[in-house]
Motif scaffolding. Sequence first.
Motif, PDB file in Angstrom:
ATOM      1  N   LEU A 146       8.961   0.198  -8.371  1.00  0.00           N
ATOM      2  CA  LEU A 146       7.541  -0.114  -8.402  1.00  0.00           C
ATOM      3  C   LEU A 146       6.737   0.962  -9.111  1.00  0.00           C
ATOM      4  O   LEU A 146       7.097   2.137  -9.087  1.00  0.00           O
ATOM      5  N   ASP A 147       5.638   0.553  -9.708  1.00  0.00           N
ATOM      6  CA  ASP A 147       4.720   1.444 -10.403  1.00  0.00           C
ATOM      7  C   ASP A 147       4.055   2.375  -9.389  1.00  0.00           C
ATOM      8  O   ASP A 147       3.387   1.914  -8.467  1.00  0.00           O
ATOM      9  N   VAL A 148       4.238   3.680  -9.548  1.00  0.00           N
ATOM     10  CA  VAL A 148       3.686   4.635  -8.574  1.00  0.00           C
ATOM     11  C   VAL A 148       2.363   5.240  -9.031  1.00  0.00           C
ATOM     12  O   VAL A 148       1.827   6.104  -8.360  1.00  0.00           O
ATOM     13  N   THR A 149       1.829   4.797 -10.163  1.00  0.00           N
ATOM     14  CA  THR A 149       0.562   5.354 -10.640  1.00  0.00           C
ATOM     15  C   THR A 149      -0.616   4.820  -9.840  1.00  0.00           C
ATOM     16  O   THR A 149      -1.696   5.384  -9.878  1.00  0.00           O
ATOM     17  N   SER A 150      -0.421   3.742  -9.130  1.00  0.00           N
ATOM     18  CA  SER A 150      -1.489   3.135  -8.351  1.00  0.00           C
ATOM     19  C   SER A 150      -1.118   3.176  -6.863  1.00  0.00           C
ATOM     20  O   SER A 150       0.035   3.005  -6.505  1.00  0.00           O
ATOM     21  N   PRO A 151      -2.128   3.377  -5.987  1.00  0.00           N
ATOM     22  CA  PRO A 151      -1.820   3.381  -4.548  1.00  0.00           C
ATOM     23  C   PRO A 151      -1.572   1.977  -3.992  1.00  0.00           C
ATOM     24  O   PRO A 151      -1.183   1.828  -2.848  1.00  0.00           O
ATOM     25  N   LYS A 152      -1.797   0.939  -4.804  1.00  0.00           N
ATOM     26  CA  LYS A 152      -1.575  -0.432  -4.352  1.00  0.00           C
ATOM     27  C   LYS A 152      -0.792  -1.189  -5.420  1.00  0.00           C
ATOM     28  O   LYS A 152      -1.140  -1.168  -6.588  1.00  0.00           O
ATOM     29  N   PHE A 153       0.273  -1.862  -4.986  1.00  0.00           N
ATOM     30  CA  PHE A 153       1.092  -2.676  -5.867  1.00  0.00           C
ATOM     31  C   PHE A 153       0.917  -4.127  -5.450  1.00  0.00           C
ATOM     32  O   PHE A 153       1.031  -4.452  -4.267  1.00  0.00           O
ATOM     33  N   VAL A 154       0.653  -5.016  -6.404  1.00  0.00           N
ATOM     34  CA  VAL A 154       0.488  -6.438  -6.124  1.00  0.00           C
ATOM     35  C   VAL A 154       1.335  -7.221  -7.123  1.00  0.00           C
ATOM     36  O   VAL A 154       1.268  -6.971  -8.331  1.00  0.00           O
ATOM     37  N   ASP A 185       0.860  -1.181   0.000  1.00  0.00           N
ATOM     38  CA  ASP A 185       0.000   0.000   0.000  1.00  0.00           C
ATOM     39  C   ASP A 185       0.894   1.228   0.000  1.00  0.00           C
ATOM     40  O   ASP A 185       1.762   1.378   0.861  1.00  0.00           O
ATOM     41  N   ASN A 186       0.674   2.114  -0.971  1.00  0.00           N
ATOM     42  CA  ASN A 186       1.464   3.332  -1.109  1.00  0.00           C
ATOM     43  C   ASN A 186       0.505   4.513  -1.295  1.00  0.00           C
ATOM     44  O   ASN A 186       0.377   5.052  -2.387  1.00  0.00           O
ATOM     45  N   PRO A 187      -0.195   4.920  -0.219  1.00  0.00           N
ATOM     46  CA  PRO A 187      -1.213   5.959  -0.363  1.00  0.00           C
ATOM     47  C   PRO A 187      -0.653   7.324  -0.762  1.00  0.00           C
ATOM     48  O   PRO A 187      -1.365   8.131  -1.357  1.00  0.00           O
ATOM     49  N   THR A 188       0.617   7.591  -0.482  1.00  0.00           N
ATOM     50  CA  THR A 188       1.200   8.892  -0.821  1.00  0.00           C
ATOM     51  C   THR A 188       1.675   8.953  -2.268  1.00  0.00           C
ATOM     52  O   THR A 188       1.974  10.030  -2.765  1.00  0.00           O
ATOM     53  N   GLY A 189       1.752   7.808  -2.958  1.00  0.00           N
ATOM     54  CA  GLY A 189       2.173   7.778  -4.359  1.00  0.00           C
ATOM     55  C   GLY A 189       3.649   8.069  -4.553  1.00  0.00           C
ATOM     56  O   GLY A 189       4.063   8.478  -5.634  1.00  0.00           O
ATOM     57  N   GLU A 190       4.454   7.837  -3.530  1.00  0.00           N
ATOM     58  CA  GLU A 190       5.899   8.073  -3.636  1.00  0.00           C
ATOM     59  C   GLU A 190       6.554   6.994  -4.489  1.00  0.00           C
ATOM     60  O   GLU A 190       6.063   5.874  -4.583  1.00  0.00           O
TER      61      GLU A 190
END
Length: 154
Positions: A103-111, A79-84
Amino acid sequence: MKHSIVFTPKHIFTLLAIVLGFSLQASAQSETFAYANNPGSGNKSVRVAPEKNEMARKGCKIDIQQEGAEQLRFLVQIDNPTGEKLTLFIKDVNNNTLHKEVLDVTSPKFVARYNLEKLEDGAYTFEIRNGKNKLEKAVDIKTQLMVNRVVSVE
């Protein structure tokens, strides 16, 4: 004047160590995450340690789940809610980097799924960095061999 190269045992050993070091690192990088269909000879158990870092205060979170008790395939959710911008590292106990990916920062969640079946028993760390801050999750792999003895009397 004719020059000739003489290889002393010291030179040969040094050259061998360099070549072997590069080949082992390249081998670990290329085969670690390829899916393998043949399980090992024993059962491997995995312990995932709790996360510990100040990135959690910003709401960044990492969750690792093992896919099946007999497999060393893991579902990693970040979970990356700040989009960093985040970088994921998978490291061994000696802090050697086995895998690195931005990691892809366009999404707030990376799986993503990772296969650690080719790794030896030991402690490994999934590490997420956003510059100087990091978040870690440890995974311990241990092989447990079971012996079944069967006796029949006629």
